[in-house]
Design a protein around this motif. Sequence first.
Motif, PDB file in Angstrom:
ATOM      1  N   ILE A  69      -4.445  14.426  23.773  1.00  0.00           N
ATOM      2  CA  ILE A  69      -4.782  14.251  25.184  1.00  0.00           C
ATOM      3  C   ILE A  69      -5.588  12.974  25.395  1.00  0.00           C
ATOM      4  CG2 ILE A  69      -4.532  16.630  25.967  1.00  0.00           C
ATOM      5  CD1 ILE A  69      -7.369  17.127  25.450  1.00  0.00           C
ATOM      6  N   LEU A  70      -6.281  12.528  24.353  1.00  0.00           N
ATOM      7  CA  LEU A  70      -7.010  11.265  24.480  1.00  0.00           C
ATOM      8  C   LEU A  70      -6.045  10.097  24.671  1.00  0.00           C
ATOM      9  CD1 LEU A  70      -9.621   9.636  24.366  1.00  0.00           C
ATOM     10  CD2 LEU A  70      -9.363   9.505  21.898  1.00  0.00           C
ATOM     11  N   PHE A  92      -3.134  10.176  25.872  1.00  0.00           N
ATOM     12  CA  PHE A  92      -2.593  10.271  27.219  1.00  0.00           C
ATOM     13  C   PHE A  92      -3.598   9.738  28.240  1.00  0.00           C
ATOM     14  CE2 PHE A  92      -2.231  12.404  31.252  1.00  0.00           C
ATOM     15  CZ  PHE A  92      -0.937  12.081  31.591  1.00  0.00           C
ATOM     16  N   GLY A  93      -4.851  10.174  28.102  1.00  0.00           N
ATOM     17  CA  GLY A  93      -5.894   9.741  29.035  1.00  0.00           C
ATOM     18  C   GLY A  93      -6.076   8.233  29.019  1.00  0.00           C
ATOM     19  N   ILE A  94      -6.054   7.645  27.829  1.00  0.00           N
ATOM     20  CA  ILE A  94      -6.234   6.192  27.732  1.00  0.00           C
ATOM     21  C   ILE A  94      -5.104   5.463  28.453  1.00  0.00           C
ATOM     22  CG2 ILE A  94      -6.168   4.256  26.122  1.00  0.00           C
ATOM     23  CD1 ILE A  94      -7.726   5.986  24.141  1.00  0.00           C
ATOM     24  N   GLU A 127      -3.286   6.509  30.928  1.00  0.00           N
ATOM     25  CA  GLU A 127      -3.440   6.641  32.378  1.00  0.00           C
ATOM     26  C   GLU A 127      -4.595   5.772  32.884  1.00  0.00           C
ATOM     27  OE1 GLU A 127      -1.507   9.122  34.776  1.00  0.00           O
ATOM     28  OE2 GLU A 127      -0.415   7.999  33.266  1.00  0.00           O
ATOM     29  N   LEU A 128      -5.666   5.735  32.098  1.00  0.00           N
ATOM     30  CA  LEU A 128      -6.817   4.918  32.478  1.00  0.00           C
ATOM     31  C   LEU A 128      -6.417   3.447  32.591  1.00  0.00           C
ATOM     32  CD1 LEU A 128      -9.858   4.931  33.024  1.00  0.00           C
ATOM     33  CD2 LEU A 128     -10.236   4.638  30.577  1.00  0.00           C
ATOM     34  N   TYR A 188      -4.195   2.917  35.786  1.00  0.00           N
ATOM     35  CA  TYR A 188      -4.906   2.817  37.059  1.00  0.00           C
ATOM     36  C   TYR A 188      -5.817   1.598  37.104  1.00  0.00           C
ATOM     37  CZ  TYR A 188      -2.959   7.266  38.406  1.00  0.00           C
ATOM     38  OH  TYR A 188      -2.080   8.257  38.736  1.00  0.00           O
ATOM     39  N   SER A 189      -6.358   1.185  35.950  1.00  0.00           N
ATOM     40  CA  SER A 189      -7.190  -0.013  35.941  1.00  0.00           C
ATOM     41  C   SER A 189      -6.352  -1.232  36.317  1.00  0.00           C
ATOM     42  CB  SER A 189      -7.819  -0.230  34.565  1.00  0.00           C
ATOM     43  OG  SER A 189      -8.585   0.883  34.205  1.00  0.00           O
ATOM     44  N   ASN A 209      -5.426  -1.222  39.989  1.00  0.00           N
ATOM     45  CA  ASN A 209      -6.505  -1.700  40.858  1.00  0.00           C
ATOM     46  C   ASN A 209      -6.713  -3.193  40.727  1.00  0.00           C
ATOM     47  OD1 ASN A 209      -8.057   0.389  42.491  1.00  0.00           O
ATOM     48  ND2 ASN A 209      -7.616   1.450  40.583  1.00  0.00           N
ATOM     49  N   TYR A 269     -10.361   4.207  43.448  1.00  0.00           N
ATOM     50  CA  TYR A 269     -11.002   4.301  42.142  1.00  0.00           C
ATOM     51  C   TYR A 269     -11.021   5.729  41.593  1.00  0.00           C
ATOM     52  CZ  TYR A 269     -12.453  -0.456  42.966  1.00  0.00           C
ATOM     53  OH  TYR A 269     -12.439  -1.788  43.203  1.00  0.00           O
ATOM     54  N   SER A 295      -8.739   7.844  40.453  1.00  0.00           N
ATOM     55  CA  SER A 295      -8.037   8.115  39.197  1.00  0.00           C
ATOM     56  C   SER A 295      -8.716   7.439  38.014  1.00  0.00           C
ATOM     57  CB  SER A 295      -6.596   7.623  39.282  1.00  0.00           C
ATOM     58  OG  SER A 295      -5.970   8.218  40.374  1.00  0.00           O
ATOM     59  N   ILE A 296      -9.191   6.201  38.225  1.00  0.00           N
ATOM     60  CA  ILE A 296      -9.885   5.501  37.137  1.00  0.00           C
ATOM     61  C   ILE A 296     -11.075   6.330  36.709  1.00  0.00           C
ATOM     62  CG2 ILE A 296     -11.259   3.479  36.531  1.00  0.00           C
ATOM     63  CD1 ILE A 296      -9.575   1.767  38.118  1.00  0.00           C
ATOM     64  N   TYR A 310     -10.031   9.719  34.848  1.00  0.00           N
ATOM     65  CA  TYR A 310      -9.575   9.465  33.485  1.00  0.00           C
ATOM     66  C   TYR A 310     -10.666   8.829  32.643  1.00  0.00           C
ATOM     67  CZ  TYR A 310      -4.942  10.998  34.615  1.00  0.00           C
ATOM     68  OH  TYR A 310      -3.884  11.776  34.977  1.00  0.00           O
ATOM     69  N   GLY A 311     -11.531   8.035  33.288  1.00  0.00           N
ATOM     70  CA  GLY A 311     -12.657   7.453  32.562  1.00  0.00           C
ATOM     71  C   GLY A 311     -13.577   8.541  32.024  1.00  0.00           C
ATOM     72  N   PHE A 326     -12.765  11.591  31.488  1.00  0.00           N
ATOM     73  CA  PHE A 326     -11.954  12.319  30.521  1.00  0.00           C
ATOM     74  C   PHE A 326     -11.994  11.639  29.146  1.00  0.00           C
ATOM     75  CE2 PHE A 326      -7.513  12.959  28.913  1.00  0.00           C
ATOM     76  CZ  PHE A 326      -7.613  14.316  28.682  1.00  0.00           C
ATOM     77  N   VAL A 327     -11.705  10.334  29.131  1.00  0.00           N
ATOM     78  CA  VAL A 327     -11.684   9.592  27.865  1.00  0.00           C
ATOM     79  C   VAL A 327     -13.087   9.551  27.247  1.00  0.00           C
ATOM     80  CG1 VAL A 327     -11.395   7.279  26.881  1.00  0.00           C
ATOM     81  CG2 VAL A 327      -9.650   8.208  28.398  1.00  0.00           C
ATOM     82  N   ILE A 369     -14.029  12.907  25.598  1.00  0.00           N
ATOM     83  CA  ILE A 369     -13.426  13.186  24.289  1.00  0.00           C
ATOM     84  C   ILE A 369     -14.010  12.281  23.208  1.00  0.00           C
ATOM     85  CG2 ILE A 369     -11.298  13.291  22.983  1.00  0.00           C
ATOM     86  CD1 ILE A 369      -9.841  13.751  25.548  1.00  0.00           C
TER      87      ILE A 369
END
Lengths: 307, 294
Positions: free
Chosen positions: A115-116, A118-120, A122-123, A126-127, A130, B268, B270-271, B274-275, B277-278, B281
């Motif tokens: 899941i990490l 995956f999260g990275i 997505e992060l 979105y970064s 933006n 911002y 979603s950032i 997920y920020g 979230f990451v 972990i």
Amino acid sequence: MTVLRSDLAFFAGLAILAGFGLSVGSLFGTYWVIVALNFAMWIALTQSWALFSGLTGYISLGNVVFYGLGAYTVAVSFKVLPLWVAVPMGGLVAAVFALMIAVPALRVRGPYFVILTFGISELVKYSILNLETYLGKSSRLLFGAPSAEAVLYTMIALAVASSVLMRLVKSSTFGRGLVAIQGDETSAETVGIPVTRFKVMGFTLSAFIPGMVGGLMALRSTYFEVLQVFNPFISFTIVTMAIIGGSNDARGPILGAAFLVFLSELLWSSAPRLYMILLGAFLIAFVLLAPSGLVGLLRKYGEGHSK
Amino acid sequence: MDLLLSPQLLFSALVLGSLYALIGVGLNFVYGTIRLLNIAHGDLVMIGAYAAFGLFTALGLSPMFGLPLIAGITAMIGAGLYFGLFKRQLENTTSVEQLEANSLLLFFGVSVILQNTMALLFTTSPRAYQHLDYVISIGGLDMTLSRLLALVVSLTIVFAISMFLKFSIYGLGISAIIQNRDAAKIVGIDVGRVQLGSFILGFGVAGIAGALVSLTEQISPFMGFPFTIAAFVVIILGGLGNISGGIIAGILLGFIEIYSVALTSATYRSILIYGVFVAAIMLRPQGLFGKAQT
């Protein structure tokens, strides 16, 4: 001797497949160029995934981030850098990113790693989204990109390169080290395998080709749109192909990619929902009934015959 | 400053946070206790939301009275998945890591199937219904009855579950299994039954959460994924299997989301999610309240 013969058979098969892919345009026309391009792309992506995740058991659910970073590199540097620099640069950016996140990310194991990753991805998505909005670029058009044939030839080269790489790595000391990590990290460390270094190397290596693939696909689609090139569906498809094909053997990703590309040709345009439902059903069926994938079934069949 | 002290914002954060807490509790049953990596959890929330929507528009049944029925529907899906896919996996797989990897892939398949089946049946267009949307004003705070109910019901259920786990024999059985599965077996706990129970409870709670979510926002077949992510944030920050930790983490996540969007801009969001979230972990995989290496 048998090892050598099976190597020979693998490389011969790969060469035939590549040769067929190269000539598909002149044999069957433009439509098949696109199909062959898709097929080659998925082989390159899945093979690279298998190189790290298949061998070590660290399942990455975020490989689209490498693809997307490669595409972004090519889109940003379009008409600034020549393409023969930009595309490998895409691979390099992806690999450097993998190297940067490898040490903190690979400290966590099992589901957290899944899941990490995956999260990275997505992060990052979105970064960059933006960032692009901030720069006032909702999408970038790439006018004057090379022809579909040129992209196809390069993509086939990447598919072959990733398959050869997987085959070579698997039978190398490095590859056996990665497999040992899957078994038990502590005992791998005890017998002298540099676990952390191997994991970081494997992860970085598995990012390079997807970065180049992303760069090429940006050229192919002639525009760059963040949500599209960082679509998590790409990561999911890679994992599904690897599981269906079998992920600890260089033949697996080729079979898995062939299977799903065929299925999507059949259904994607007419019944995309049904295609997705079948994709889920096949994934479940393979995990439950044939955990080593099509390659495993093939191997079992072969053994039955040689007895 | 006015913005920060606005009771409206506080209320929104509490509503969202309590829903996150409830969704996290549901995931805690399946992941926290039996280590099945349920990335379809948010999709069960989606099914619950559609069930509530369907009951209301077709039969005029209020989701408030339909809750047991909705929970029953998703709980039955849970039981079906347990017997169809996971029972043998749980019995035959000896390594926890193999089990986690397999469960991830299986639940991913389930998630894709659920999303696309719902999209096929009900199209992908978002839906909403109006119910209990009277505005109640207390002091400077205007709130719709539906959101107030979502808050109260989710907190009540989370509280009831934590009491149930602390004091009932079933809850003690779960704690025993988390601590040591083999020892739990030896002292006579029917591991299979507790696992089935966890599936039913976890999926049922997800359905209830979905019904409550449908009171507060639009629903669509692909709404589930952000909730899955939120649920994982909640149970990682709160600590696996730690229900009260999960409540605090859920409310915290609700506050982070609402206040950051209010203070910066919606882009911002979603950032940030997920920020968190990451970071959770990488930096605190043992949770906010856990000890390292437990």
